[in-house]
Design a protein around this motif. Structure first.
Motif, PDB file in Angstrom:
ATOM      1  N   PRO A 364      55.667  31.147  55.049  1.00 39.67           N
ATOM      2  CA  PRO A 364      54.560  30.794  54.402  1.00 39.67           C
ATOM      3  C   PRO A 364      53.105  30.465  55.029  1.00 39.67           C
ATOM      4  N   GLU A 365      52.176  31.011  54.523  1.00 39.35           N
ATOM      5  CA  GLU A 365      50.805  30.744  54.901  1.00 39.35           C
ATOM      6  C   GLU A 365      50.342  29.276  54.348  1.00 39.35           C
ATOM      7  N   TYR A 366      50.023  28.335  55.385  1.00 41.91           N
ATOM      8  CA  TYR A 366      49.603  26.993  55.070  1.00 41.91           C
ATOM      9  C   TYR A 366      48.814  26.969  53.852  1.00 41.91           C
ATOM     10  N   GLU A 367      47.416  27.649  54.180  1.00 39.91           N
ATOM     11  CA  GLU A 367      46.320  27.501  52.782  1.00 39.91           C
ATOM     12  C   GLU A 367      46.676  27.783  51.698  1.00 39.91           C
ATOM     13  N   SER A 368      47.615  28.965  51.552  1.00 37.11           N
ATOM     14  CA  SER A 368      47.979  29.386  50.466  1.00 37.11           C
ATOM     15  C   SER A 368      48.927  28.183  49.625  1.00 37.11           C
ATOM     16  N   CYS A 369      50.042  27.670  50.371  1.00 38.99           N
ATOM     17  CA  CYS A 369      50.749  26.595  49.878  1.00 38.99           C
ATOM     18  C   CYS A 369      49.925  25.495  49.564  1.00 38.99           C
ATOM     19  N   ARG A 370      48.876  25.078  50.315  1.00 43.15           N
ATOM     20  CA  ARG A 370      48.042  23.881  49.918  1.00 43.15           C
ATOM     21  C   ARG A 370      47.276  23.939  48.740  1.00 43.15           C
ATOM     22  N   ARG A 371      46.860  25.203  48.500  1.00 43.86           N
ATOM     23  CA  ARG A 371      46.273  25.633  47.190  1.00 43.86           C
ATOM     24  C   ARG A 371      47.119  25.481  45.889  1.00 43.86           C
ATOM     25  N   LEU A 372      48.406  25.987  46.046  1.00 46.07           N
ATOM     26  CA  LEU A 372      49.315  25.825  45.163  1.00 46.07           C
ATOM     27  C   LEU A 372      49.559  24.417  44.988  1.00 46.07           C
ATOM     28  N   ALA A 373      50.001  23.793  45.834  1.00 46.30           N
ATOM     29  CA  ALA A 373      50.165  22.282  45.525  1.00 46.30           C
ATOM     30  C   ALA A 373      49.160  21.521  44.964  1.00 46.30           C
ATOM     31  N   GLN A 374      47.914  21.800  45.154  1.00 46.14           N
ATOM     32  CA  GLN A 374      46.776  21.277  44.594  1.00 46.14           C
ATOM     33  C   GLN A 374      46.848  21.664  43.068  1.00 46.14           C
ATOM     34  N   GLU A 375      46.949  22.884  42.893  1.00 41.14           N
ATOM     35  CA  GLU A 375      46.863  23.342  41.266  1.00 41.14           C
ATOM     36  C   GLU A 375      47.798  22.789  40.646  1.00 41.14           C
ATOM     37  N   ARG A 376      48.874  22.699  41.315  1.00 41.98           N
ATOM     38  CA  ARG A 376      50.446  22.003  40.428  1.00 41.98           C
ATOM     39  C   ARG A 376      50.599  20.708  40.402  1.00 41.98           C
ATOM     40  N   LEU A 378      51.753  18.975  43.148  1.00 46.98           N
ATOM     41  CA  LEU A 378      52.902  18.878  43.544  1.00 46.98           C
ATOM     42  C   LEU A 378      52.987  18.428  45.087  1.00 46.98           C
ATOM     43  N   PRO A 379      53.771  17.729  45.488  1.00 44.93           N
ATOM     44  CA  PRO A 379      53.934  17.578  47.063  1.00 44.93           C
ATOM     45  C   PRO A 379      53.822  18.806  47.930  1.00 44.93           C
ATOM     46  N   LEU A 380      52.780  19.063  48.942  1.00 41.86           N
ATOM     47  CA  LEU A 380      53.204  20.238  49.856  1.00 41.86           C
ATOM     48  C   LEU A 380      54.540  20.496  50.407  1.00 41.86           C
ATOM     49  N   SER A 381      55.401  19.518  50.623  1.00 41.86           N
ATOM     50  CA  SER A 381      56.810  19.722  50.995  1.00 41.86           C
ATOM     51  C   SER A 381      57.588  20.401  49.978  1.00 41.86           C
ATOM     52  N   THR A 382      57.545  20.223  48.768  1.00 38.26           N
ATOM     53  CA  THR A 382      58.178  20.898  47.530  1.00 38.26           C
ATOM     54  C   THR A 382      57.733  22.168  47.376  1.00 38.26           C
ATOM     55  N   VAL A 383      56.571  22.504  47.644  1.00 38.26           N
ATOM     56  CA  VAL A 383      55.942  23.981  47.633  1.00 38.26           C
ATOM     57  C   VAL A 383      56.390  24.723  48.513  1.00 38.26           C
ATOM     58  N   TYR A 384      56.398  24.097  49.776  1.00 40.59           N
ATOM     59  CA  TYR A 384      57.242  24.909  51.078  1.00 40.59           C
ATOM     60  C   TYR A 384      58.625  25.017  50.900  1.00 40.59           C
ATOM     61  N   GLU A 385      59.364  24.261  50.404  1.00 37.79           N
ATOM     62  CA  GLU A 385      60.589  24.437  50.064  1.00 37.79           C
ATOM     63  C   GLU A 385      61.130  25.642  49.037  1.00 37.79           C
ATOM     64  N   LEU A 386      60.279  25.582  48.059  1.00 37.72           N
ATOM     65  CA  LEU A 386      60.598  26.568  46.866  1.00 37.72           C
ATOM     66  C   LEU A 386      60.007  27.913  47.333  1.00 37.72           C
ATOM     67  N   VAL A 387      59.113  27.834  48.097  1.00 38.55           N
ATOM     68  CA  VAL A 387      58.624  29.332  48.685  1.00 38.55           C
ATOM     69  C   VAL A 387      59.651  29.649  49.704  1.00 38.55           C
ATOM     70  N   GLU A 388      60.042  29.006  50.580  1.00 42.78           N
ATOM     71  CA  GLU A 388      61.017  29.315  51.548  1.00 42.78           C
ATOM     72  C   GLU A 388      62.172  29.933  50.944  1.00 42.78           C
ATOM     73  N   GLN A 389      62.722  29.237  49.892  1.00 42.80           N
ATOM     74  CA  GLN A 389      63.978  29.612  49.161  1.00 42.80           C
ATOM     75  C   GLN A 389      63.754  31.122  48.537  1.00 42.80           C
ATOM     76  N   CYS A 390      62.420  31.247  47.843  1.00 41.44           N
ATOM     77  CA  CYS A 390      62.215  32.609  47.499  1.00 41.44           C
ATOM     78  C   CYS A 390      62.292  33.708  48.729  1.00 41.44           C
ATOM     79  N   LEU A 391      61.624  33.275  49.774  1.00 41.69           N
ATOM     80  CA  LEU A 391      61.399  34.051  50.941  1.00 41.69           C
ATOM     81  C   LEU A 391      62.692  34.579  51.534  1.00 41.69           C
ATOM     82  N   ASN A 392      63.523  33.474  51.633  1.00 39.73           N
ATOM     83  CA  ASN A 392      64.881  34.095  52.103  1.00 39.73           C
ATOM     84  C   ASN A 392      65.673  35.061  51.399  1.00 39.73           C
TER      85      ASN A 392
END
Length: 420
Positions: A364-376, A378-392
């Protein structure tokens, strides 16, 4: 069959043909093919040469009439089109002359059709260029590769008078293909317009993965402190990456380095920003221990070859260093790109690394995940975890599809039972 040209002492048309002859090009076949050209007043000669323990051949076109006509590009094109040459030989020769015509037109500010050749319109240049096309076809060379070229100084005598080296047309030809140069202490012309046009038209400035089978040396006439020859390596391409579909990208870069022992951290940070803004591909700092046991910083800059002098000048101007070191280097690269991944939280940018068709890794690209975390919220770590699940999950699906395609291709390529 592929070929690598080691141009440590430059290149000319006759050096190219000398190397090809030394590597196995048939002398009689070359003579017979060149005899198909509607030009006369010359004879061909080859001779064995030994310099510095290296043995090779020198190819020469001996003119019976030194006063050659000045031919226009249109005349040479018609001459080649009328000659009963094999189509691929004719096409390569026309392409080389077209490269020359376009460069000359740019230098003199005229249209290519208006270009009239002096030296390169003479019989010996026509023989060199058509001979080069014949050699590539006769030896079954599918791709030519070339090393960086020696950048010399001095002047050369031409039909336009004395000109700086490299000659303007030579420089324009090689500028258009971003040919890499390396400093050379010799004076005078080592890379001729004909040699430059052959390289720019037929070669790639890369170091290939090659299993060398034959080596040829083509000698020039100048006396230099080293053997004045072009080295040709012929062989088969070796796979880089190990398996099918894992080709690597390659390019040449310049590494610029300098030891800085009198620059503050604040100025180093500003220098990095300035270099990146000026087009540097990468800038790094490494700790050093220099003379008198003084701590210092090694500045390393990766640059495109055509930007190296500009960035080196910037370093000299913006730091306390008295000098910089430059090296031409080959890079092997995985393919990199950014893609959009759809997730339950919304679209996210991911960075994908590929070797050919295969995805080696993705993140995942950091800035994109950070934007989503702010919009939702949510903690940045939670967004990373969900994105990585979808990516895998997406990567597993793509791997299964590729595996099925490979299996189908293998089945299709296999001979039917009872057949060979």
């Amino acid at each position: 069959m592929i070929a690598y040209l080691d141009c440590y002492s430059g290149i000319s048309g006759n050096m190219f043909l000398g190397a090809m002859l030394d590597a196995g090009l048939s002398w009689s076949d070359l003579q017979e093919m060149l005899a198909l050209l509607p030009v006369e007043g010359y004879r061909l000669r080859r001779e064995p040469i030994e310099q510095g323990g290296i043995n090779g051949q020198r190819f020469e076109v001996i003119l019976e009439n030194p006063d050659q006509p000045e031919r226009h590009w249109s005349e040479i094109r018609q001459l080649l089109e009328d000659a009963p040459l094999p189509s691929r030989v004719r096409e390569r020769a026309l392409a080389i002359f077209r490269t020359l015509a376009e460069a000359e037109a740019s230098v003199h500010g005229v249209a290519p059709e208006e270009v009239h050749f002096h030296e390169v319109g003479a019989v010996d240049a026509i023989i060199d260029i058509v001979g080069a096309a014949i050699a590539v076809e006769a030896l079954g060379i599918k791709q030519l590769y070339a090393s960086p070229l020696p950048l010399t100084s001095g002047i050369v005598k031409t039909a336009h008078g004395l000109l700086p080296v490299p000659a303007p047309a030579t420089l324009e030809i090689l500028r258009r293909v971003a040919a890499p140069w390396r400093p050379c202490p010799a004076e005078g012309e080592l890379v001729t317009p004909t040699g430059a046009a052959i390289l720019a038209t037929l070669a790639r400035f890369e170091l290939p993965a090659i299993r060398i089978e034959r080596v040829g040396y083509g000698f020039g006439h100048r006396q230099l402190p080293w053997p004045n020859c072009l080295r040709l390596c012929l062989g088969m391409a070796e796979r880089v990456g190990g398996t099918a579909g894992e080709a690597l990208d390659r390019d040449w870069v310049t590494l610029i380095e300098s030891n800085l022992d009198n620059t503050t951290p604040e100025l180093l940070g500003a220098l990095m920003d300035e270099l990146l803004a000026a087009g540097a591909l990468d800038v790094t700092f490494s700790p050093l221990q220099m003379k008198k046991n003084r701590p210092a910083t090694l500045l390393s800059v990766l640059a495109r070859p055509e930007q190296s002098e500009e960035l080196a000048t910037l370093i000299l101007r913006s730091s306390g260093t008295l000098g910089v070191r430059l090296q031409q280097m080959l890079r092997l690269k995985a393919q990199r790109q950014q893609e959009e991944l759809l997730t339950p939280l919304g679209p996210v940018t991911i960075k994908v690394k590929r070797l050919g068709k295969r995805v080696v890794s993705a993140a995942p690209e950091y800035e994109s995940c950070r934007r989503l975390a702010q919009e939702r919220g949510l903690p940045l770590s939670t967004v990373y975890e969900l994105v990585e699940q979808c990516l895998n999950a997406t990567l597993r699906s793509q791997e299964q599809t590729l595996a099925q395609a490979d299996e189908l291709a293998a089945t299709t390529d296999s001979p039917a039972p009872g057949r060979e």
